[in-house]
Scaffold this motif. Structure first.
Motif, PDB file in Angstrom:
ATOM      1  N   SER A  95       0.803  -1.234   0.000  1.00 22.77           N
ATOM      2  CA  SER A  95       0.000   0.000   0.000  1.00 22.77           C
ATOM      3  C   SER A  95       0.832   1.279   0.000  1.00 22.77           C
ATOM      4  O   SER A  95       0.279   2.361  -0.186  1.00 22.77           O
ATOM      5  CB  SER A  95      -0.952   0.000   1.195  1.00 22.77           C
ATOM      6  OG  SER A  95      -0.224  -0.057   2.402  1.00 22.77           O
TER       7      SER A  95
ATOM      8  N   ILE B  99      -0.997   4.429  -4.239  1.00 21.66           N
ATOM      9  CA  ILE B  99      -1.352   5.754  -3.715  1.00 21.66           C
ATOM     10  C   ILE B  99      -2.029   6.596  -4.796  1.00 21.66           C
ATOM     11  O   ILE B  99      -3.054   7.228  -4.546  1.00 21.66           O
ATOM     12  CB  ILE B  99      -0.099   6.456  -3.145  1.00 21.66           C
ATOM     13  CG1 ILE B  99       0.396   5.687  -1.899  1.00 21.66           C
ATOM     14  CG2 ILE B  99      -0.383   7.920  -2.812  1.00 21.66           C
ATOM     15  CD1 ILE B  99       1.791   6.084  -1.436  1.00 21.66           C
TER      16      ILE B  99
ATOM     17  N   LYS C 230      -5.676   4.422  -3.413  1.00 15.26           N
ATOM     18  CA  LYS C 230      -5.755   4.785  -2.003  1.00 15.26           C
ATOM     19  C   LYS C 230      -7.046   5.560  -1.713  1.00 15.26           C
ATOM     20  O   LYS C 230      -7.421   6.472  -2.432  1.00 15.26           O
ATOM     21  CB  LYS C 230      -4.556   5.634  -1.596  1.00 15.26           C
ATOM     22  CG  LYS C 230      -4.515   5.925  -0.112  1.00 15.26           C
ATOM     23  CD  LYS C 230      -3.282   6.713   0.274  1.00 15.26           C
ATOM     24  CE  LYS C 230      -3.297   6.958   1.764  1.00 15.26           C
ATOM     25  NZ  LYS C 230      -2.139   7.708   2.194  1.00 15.26           N
TER      26      LYS C 230
END
Length: 113
Positions: free
Chosen positions: A59, A65, A69
């Protein structure tokens, strides 16, 4: 046959390969960045690991991201994201039959031998 899903640019993954070489047990190396697992293969790996797909995602990777995310993704969408961006797949993964482990730390490989 032991299998390691490997990224040769990752030091932990290289440590996993070295660990397996020292066991003298034959194993197969799959460079998953070049030979990206199919949806069915990745689903099978996740089932062997006994985890949720999100637990296999790196992650902190830029691709996660920038693209995923904060989004509410289904398990299917998370697996598809890992196929689209294989760098998101945590590594190394060592599989022995129906047993699998994310080998961080490397010594966890002993659990599947």
């Amino acid at each position: 046959m032991l299998t390691i899903y490997h990224n040769n640019r990752c030091s932990k993954s290289r440590e996993g390969v070295c660990f397996l070489e020292n066991t003298k047990i034959p194993f197969e190396i799959i460079n998953y960045l070049e030979s990206v697992p199919t949806f069915a293969e990745l689903e099978s790996i996740i089932n062997k690991l006994k985890i949720k797909p999100i637990e296999l995602v790196r992650s902190k990777e830029k691709d996660w991201i920038q693209n995923f995310k904060g989004k509410n993704l289904s398990d299917k969408e998370i697996i598809e994201a890992m196929i689209q961006f294989p760098k998101l797949i945590e590594r190394p993964i060592v599989i022995n039959g129906n047993k699998a482990i994310i080998a961080r730390p490397t010594e966890l490989i002993n659990k599947v031998l």
